[in-house]
Design a protein around this motif. Structure first.
Motif, PDB file in Angstrom:
ATOM      1  N   ALA A 144       0.851  -1.196   0.000  1.00  0.00           N
ATOM      2  CA  ALA A 144       0.000   0.000   0.000  1.00  0.00           C
ATOM      3  C   ALA A 144       0.885   1.244   0.000  1.00  0.00           C
ATOM      4  CB  ALA A 144      -0.916  -0.002   1.216  1.00  0.00           C
ATOM      5  N   PRO A 145       0.701   2.121  -0.969  1.00  0.00           N
ATOM      6  CA  PRO A 145       1.507   3.343  -0.993  1.00  0.00           C
ATOM      7  C   PRO A 145       1.145   4.254   0.182  1.00  0.00           C
ATOM      8  CG  PRO A 145       0.381   3.008  -3.094  1.00  0.00           C
ATOM      9  CD  PRO A 145      -0.181   2.022  -2.134  1.00  0.00           C
ATOM     10  N   ALA A 146       2.143   4.863   0.779  1.00  0.00           N
ATOM     11  CA  ALA A 146       1.886   5.833   1.849  1.00  0.00           C
ATOM     12  C   ALA A 146       1.299   7.109   1.259  1.00  0.00           C
ATOM     13  CB  ALA A 146       3.175   6.138   2.599  1.00  0.00           C
ATOM     14  N   ASN A 147       1.701   7.435   0.049  1.00  0.00           N
ATOM     15  CA  ASN A 147       1.219   8.623  -0.639  1.00  0.00           C
ATOM     16  C   ASN A 147      -0.113   8.302  -1.320  1.00  0.00           C
ATOM     17  OD1 ASN A 147       0.799  10.443  -2.930  1.00  0.00           O
ATOM     18  ND2 ASN A 147       2.833  11.240  -2.462  1.00  0.00           N
ATOM     19  N   LYS A 148      -1.169   8.996  -0.930  1.00  0.00           N
ATOM     20  CA  LYS A 148      -2.515   8.699  -1.454  1.00  0.00           C
ATOM     21  C   LYS A 148      -2.647   9.038  -2.940  1.00  0.00           C
ATOM     22  CE  LYS A 148      -3.362   7.442   2.614  1.00  0.00           C
ATOM     23  NZ  LYS A 148      -2.834   6.163   2.957  1.00  0.00           N
ATOM     24  N   TRP A 149      -1.916  10.023  -3.404  1.00  0.00           N
ATOM     25  CA  TRP A 149      -1.942  10.353  -4.830  1.00  0.00           C
ATOM     26  C   TRP A 149      -1.383   9.193  -5.647  1.00  0.00           C
ATOM     27  CZ3 TRP A 149      -4.420  13.490  -7.829  1.00  0.00           C
ATOM     28  CH2 TRP A 149      -4.002  13.670  -9.138  1.00  0.00           C
ATOM     29  N   GLN A 150      -0.322   8.570  -5.146  1.00  0.00           N
ATOM     30  CA  GLN A 150       0.255   7.403  -5.819  1.00  0.00           C
ATOM     31  C   GLN A 150      -0.748   6.260  -5.855  1.00  0.00           C
ATOM     32  OE1 GLN A 150       3.874   6.652  -3.655  1.00  0.00           O
ATOM     33  NE2 GLN A 150       4.991   8.286  -4.694  1.00  0.00           N
ATOM     34  N   SER A 151      -1.486   6.084  -4.782  1.00  0.00           N
ATOM     35  CA  SER A 151      -2.510   5.039  -4.745  1.00  0.00           C
ATOM     36  C   SER A 151      -3.569   5.279  -5.823  1.00  0.00           C
ATOM     37  CB  SER A 151      -3.158   5.007  -3.358  1.00  0.00           C
ATOM     38  OG  SER A 151      -4.116   3.990  -3.282  1.00  0.00           O
ATOM     39  N   LEU A 152      -3.982   6.529  -5.956  1.00  0.00           N
ATOM     40  CA  LEU A 152      -4.952   6.883  -6.994  1.00  0.00           C
ATOM     41  C   LEU A 152      -4.384   6.605  -8.381  1.00  0.00           C
ATOM     42  CD1 LEU A 152      -7.610   8.232  -7.965  1.00  0.00           C
ATOM     43  CD2 LEU A 152      -6.388  10.416  -7.838  1.00  0.00           C
ATOM     44  N   MET A 153      -3.148   7.009  -8.620  1.00  0.00           N
ATOM     45  CA  MET A 153      -2.555   6.839  -9.938  1.00  0.00           C
ATOM     46  C   MET A 153      -2.338   5.367 -10.284  1.00  0.00           C
ATOM     47  SD  MET A 153      -2.592   9.756 -11.222  1.00  0.00           S
ATOM     48  CE  MET A 153      -1.693   9.403 -12.718  1.00  0.00           C
ATOM     49  N   ILE A 154      -1.959   4.559  -9.302  1.00  0.00           N
ATOM     50  CA  ILE A 154      -1.825   3.113  -9.556  1.00  0.00           C
ATOM     51  C   ILE A 154      -3.190   2.536  -9.928  1.00  0.00           C
ATOM     52  CG2 ILE A 154      -1.361   0.872  -8.459  1.00  0.00           C
ATOM     53  CD1 ILE A 154       0.848   2.396  -6.815  1.00  0.00           C
TER      54      ILE A 154
ATOM     55  N   VAL B   4      -6.661  15.548  -2.360  1.00  0.00           N
ATOM     56  CA  VAL B   4      -6.674  14.214  -2.972  1.00  0.00           C
ATOM     57  C   VAL B   4      -8.086  13.641  -2.911  1.00  0.00           C
ATOM     58  CG1 VAL B   4      -5.786  11.849  -2.817  1.00  0.00           C
ATOM     59  CG2 VAL B   4      -4.231  13.780  -2.481  1.00  0.00           C
ATOM     60  N   LYS B   5      -8.774  13.849  -1.777  1.00  0.00           N
ATOM     61  CA  LYS B   5     -10.151  13.367  -1.648  1.00  0.00           C
ATOM     62  C   LYS B   5     -11.065  14.057  -2.657  1.00  0.00           C
ATOM     63  CE  LYS B   5      -9.976  12.049   3.202  1.00  0.00           C
ATOM     64  NZ  LYS B   5     -10.598  12.166   4.516  1.00  0.00           N
ATOM     65  N   ILE B   6     -10.883  15.364  -2.842  1.00  0.00           N
ATOM     66  CA  ILE B   6     -11.721  16.122  -3.786  1.00  0.00           C
ATOM     67  C   ILE B   6     -11.546  15.587  -5.206  1.00  0.00           C
ATOM     68  CG2 ILE B   6     -11.985  18.391  -4.880  1.00  0.00           C
ATOM     69  CD1 ILE B   6     -11.415  19.607  -2.064  1.00  0.00           C
ATOM     70  N   VAL B   7     -10.335  15.233  -5.556  1.00  0.00           N
ATOM     71  CA  VAL B   7     -10.065  14.691  -6.896  1.00  0.00           C
ATOM     72  C   VAL B   7     -10.510  13.236  -6.998  1.00  0.00           C
ATOM     73  CG1 VAL B   7      -8.216  14.058  -8.511  1.00  0.00           C
ATOM     74  CG2 VAL B   7      -8.148  16.269  -7.351  1.00  0.00           C
ATOM     75  N   ALA B   8     -10.222  12.454  -5.965  1.00  0.00           N
ATOM     76  CA  ALA B   8     -10.378  11.002  -6.066  1.00  0.00           C
ATOM     77  C   ALA B   8     -11.807  10.496  -5.865  1.00  0.00           C
ATOM     78  CB  ALA B   8      -9.447  10.317  -5.077  1.00  0.00           C
ATOM     79  N   TYR B   9     -12.583  11.100  -4.988  1.00  0.00           N
ATOM     80  CA  TYR B   9     -13.938  10.585  -4.753  1.00  0.00           C
ATOM     81  C   TYR B   9     -14.788  10.561  -6.030  1.00  0.00           C
ATOM     82  CZ  TYR B   9     -13.495  10.095   0.321  1.00  0.00           C
ATOM     83  OH  TYR B   9     -13.126   9.687   1.581  1.00  0.00           O
ATOM     84  N   PRO B  10     -14.785  11.628  -6.827  1.00  0.00           N
ATOM     85  CA  PRO B  10     -15.544  11.535  -8.089  1.00  0.00           C
ATOM     86  C   PRO B  10     -14.996  10.463  -9.038  1.00  0.00           C
ATOM     87  CG  PRO B  10     -15.053  13.824  -7.572  1.00  0.00           C
ATOM     88  CD  PRO B  10     -14.283  12.984  -6.594  1.00  0.00           C
ATOM     89  N   ILE B  11     -13.682  10.263  -9.014  1.00  0.00           N
ATOM     90  CA  ILE B  11     -13.083   9.227  -9.869  1.00  0.00           C
ATOM     91  C   ILE B  11     -13.578   7.850  -9.447  1.00  0.00           C
ATOM     92  CG2 ILE B  11     -10.915   8.083 -10.480  1.00  0.00           C
ATOM     93  CD1 ILE B  11      -9.614  10.881 -10.464  1.00  0.00           C
ATOM     94  N   VAL B  12     -13.639   7.612  -8.141  1.00  0.00           N
ATOM     95  CA  VAL B  12     -14.152   6.328  -7.646  1.00  0.00           C
ATOM     96  C   VAL B  12     -15.601   6.143  -8.115  1.00  0.00           C
ATOM     97  CG1 VAL B  12     -14.785   5.023  -5.581  1.00  0.00           C
ATOM     98  CG2 VAL B  12     -12.580   6.186  -5.692  1.00  0.00           C
TER      99      VAL B  12
END
Length: 176
Positions: free
Chosen positions: A53-63, A133-141
């Protein structure tokens, strides 16, 4: 018309392989250790990448969304040279049709899976995740889950056709 998912997966296996390669590529890009990779298997899931699990949440999103980027670009790149002779001149040869098949099968598997969405979601729920990161990632999910629902209605095939036929047609139109 109902076609079992496993049959579609078997026919479009190059796309599954590239999907998993894309996850692995983004892991390597961010130096995230990969424990196990299954590029293709004739069961559910058709492939997977187990990684730290990446510590960096942006990396998790990009993976998680890596296949959308890689499969879309590679599918278009492979199909583009074949699209011109087939679509514009109606004289494509067998290799052109093989390239169109490969491009379509790869582009069809661009959508991240619900497992990818769940992984991103779990990462976002962890304490310390930056609000941006949450603002960007939640809509992506949400879009990933809509894409999974849409695959029941052949959205993945329509997307693949858009990449393989629509994008080259657009490029040809802009150049001509």
């Amino acid at each position: 018309m109902f076609i079992p998912g496993i049959l579609i997966t078997l026919v479009t296996f190059p796309g599954v392989i590239v999907h998993e390669l894309a996850h692995q590529l983004f892991c390597r890009l961010y130096k995230i250790p990969v424990f196990e990779v299954v590029y293709f298997q004739a069961k559910n899931p058709a492939g997977y990448v187990l990684h730290e699990a990446p510590a960096n949440k942006w990396q998790s999103l990009m993976i998680g969304i890596g296949p959308f980027i890689v499969n879309t670009l590679l599918g278009a790149f492979i199909a583009l040279p074949a699209a011109l002779p087939v679509m514009e001149f109606n004289n494509g040869g067998p290799l052109d049709y093989v390239l169109l098949y490969l491009g379509l099968s790869i582009a069809m598997h661009a959508f991240p899976s619900t497992g990818d969405a769940q992984s991103i979601w779990n990462s976002l729920k962890e304490e310390g995740t930056p609000i941006w990161v949450k603002i960007v990632a939640y809509p992506i999910v949400g879009l990933i889950y809509l894409g999974a629902l849409g695959s029941f209605f052949w959205l993945d095939l329509l997307y693949g056709i858009g990449v393989v036929v629509g994008l080259p047609h657009l490029i040809i139109g802009l150049l001509g």
